[in-house]
Design a protein around this motif. Structure first.
Motif, PDB file in Angstrom:
ATOM      1  N   UNK A  97      58.108  36.628  48.051  1.00  0.00           N
ATOM      2  CA  UNK A  97      57.236  37.146  49.090  1.00  0.00           C
ATOM      3  C   UNK A  97      55.773  37.055  48.665  1.00  0.00           C
ATOM      4  N   UNK A  98      54.899  36.981  49.653  1.00  0.00           N
ATOM      5  CA  UNK A  98      53.476  36.960  49.369  1.00  0.00           C
ATOM      6  C   UNK A  98      52.917  38.376  49.439  1.00  0.00           C
ATOM      7  N   UNK A  99      52.279  38.787  48.352  1.00  0.00           N
ATOM      8  CA  UNK A  99      51.640  40.097  48.289  1.00  0.00           C
ATOM      9  C   UNK A  99      50.192  39.911  47.849  1.00  0.00           C
ATOM     10  N   UNK A 100      49.442  40.966  47.936  1.00  0.00           N
ATOM     11  CA  UNK A 100      48.075  40.959  47.431  1.00  0.00           C
ATOM     12  C   UNK A 100      48.102  41.234  45.928  1.00  0.00           C
ATOM     13  N   UNK A 101      47.528  40.324  45.141  1.00  0.00           N
ATOM     14  CA  UNK A 101      47.441  40.555  43.703  1.00  0.00           C
ATOM     15  C   UNK A 101      46.635  41.821  43.405  1.00  0.00           C
ATOM     16  N   UNK A 102      45.582  42.027  44.159  1.00  0.00           N
ATOM     17  CA  UNK A 102      44.752  43.210  43.961  1.00  0.00           C
ATOM     18  C   UNK A 102      45.533  44.485  44.253  1.00  0.00           C
ATOM     19  N   UNK A 103      46.304  44.482  45.350  1.00  0.00           N
ATOM     20  CA  UNK A 103      47.075  45.666  45.714  1.00  0.00           C
ATOM     21  C   UNK A 103      48.149  45.944  44.680  1.00  0.00           C
ATOM     22  N   UNK A 104      48.880  44.907  44.244  1.00  0.00           N
ATOM     23  CA  UNK A 104      49.910  45.124  43.230  1.00  0.00           C
ATOM     24  C   UNK A 104      49.293  45.683  41.953  1.00  0.00           C
TER      25      UNK A 104
END
Length: 264
Positions: A218-225
């Motif tokens: 899945x695509x997530x936000x690196x910043x959010x993770x």
């Protein structure tokens, strides 16, 4: 010796004494930076106890991890799914997550399941899992690619912890995480190491930059993770992201009785 991650030729990095009696040779990959111990013949001795007696942070670590996992599942995955804790040790994390309302199961061929004995991977059925967790396990692997292949057979998503090798890499006597006193840590990864593993298996790679990492289709936000996978943030958010606990249902499943928590 070839690198266990990218198959490149390795070079001598250093030597040290493991378990106060065995000479260990450290080899490093110039391409991806992976550092590994050559021929760790002492492993049977090192694993005379599945979990080393020097792991005094086991309980505190599982409490902290349970908060982070709760936050990540609620915000990035399907919280109604099923989850697998791979190399789950005594089953403490599985019990904590089930108490928090998440349908977790345990897998570990080397350790006794003390806290979640009825919730082994073999009792979960044939469906794949929403997420596999694998905490403080990667550094124990002699053949990491094969282990990742096994874990990805259970799920498209894998959340793990292992400390990234600092740069410049510390000498064998200069970093506590080498674990020379117990001899169970034999492979150490750079960010590039883990990125290459993600590429090999067609996953996206996310990291908080130090010890927690996510492999996902899945695509997530690196910043959010990177923000959510931190203890201080999880402590703030976790109390607001709970689900109905499975403790009552699990107690009834185990005993056939109803748990009256008013008298506990």
């Amino acid at each position: 010796m070839l690198c266990s991650v990218c198959d490149s030729a390795t070079v001598l990095f250093g030597e040290a004494t493991v378990l106060a009696r065995h000479q260990a040779v450290f080899l490093r990959c110039p391409k991806c930076g992976t550092l590994a111990l050559e021929n760790p013949h002492w492993l049977s001795e090192a694993y005379s106890q599945a979990i080393t007696s020097s792991d005094l942070g086991l309980v505190a670590r599982n409490l902290e991890l349970s908060r982070i996992v709760k936050v990540l599942i609620r915000l990035l995955f399907n919280p109604a799914g099923r989850f697998l804790d791979y190399a789950g040790g005594y089953g403490l994390l599985v019990r904590l997550m089930r108490d928090a309302g998440f349908d977790f199961y345990w897998h570990d061929p080397y350790c006794t399941n003390l806290f979640a004995s009825q919730f082994r991977q073999s009792t979960a059925g044939d469906e794949r899992f929403e997420l596999v967790t694998a905490f403080e396990m990667l550094e124990h692997l002699e053949l990491p690619v094969q282990a990742f292949d096994r874990m990805f057979s259970f799920s498209d998503n894998m959340l793990c912890t292992t400390l990234l090798l600092p740069e410049p890499a510390p000498k064998p006597q200069e970093w506590w995480y080498y674990g020379l006193e117990h001899g169970q840590h034999i492979t150490f990864y750079t960010r590039r190491s883990l990125e290459l593993i993600a590429e090999r298996f067609g996953r996206r790679f996310y990291t908080n930059g130090s010890g927690m990492h996510l492999f996902s289709t899945q695509q997530h936000s690196q910043l959010l993770f990177g923000l959510l996978a931190r203890h201080k943030v999880a402590r703030l958010l976790a109390p607001w992201l709970g689900r109905p606990s499975l403790l009552q249902a699990d107690f009834t499943r185990a005993t056939g009785l109803t748990l009256d928590r008013r008298n506990s």
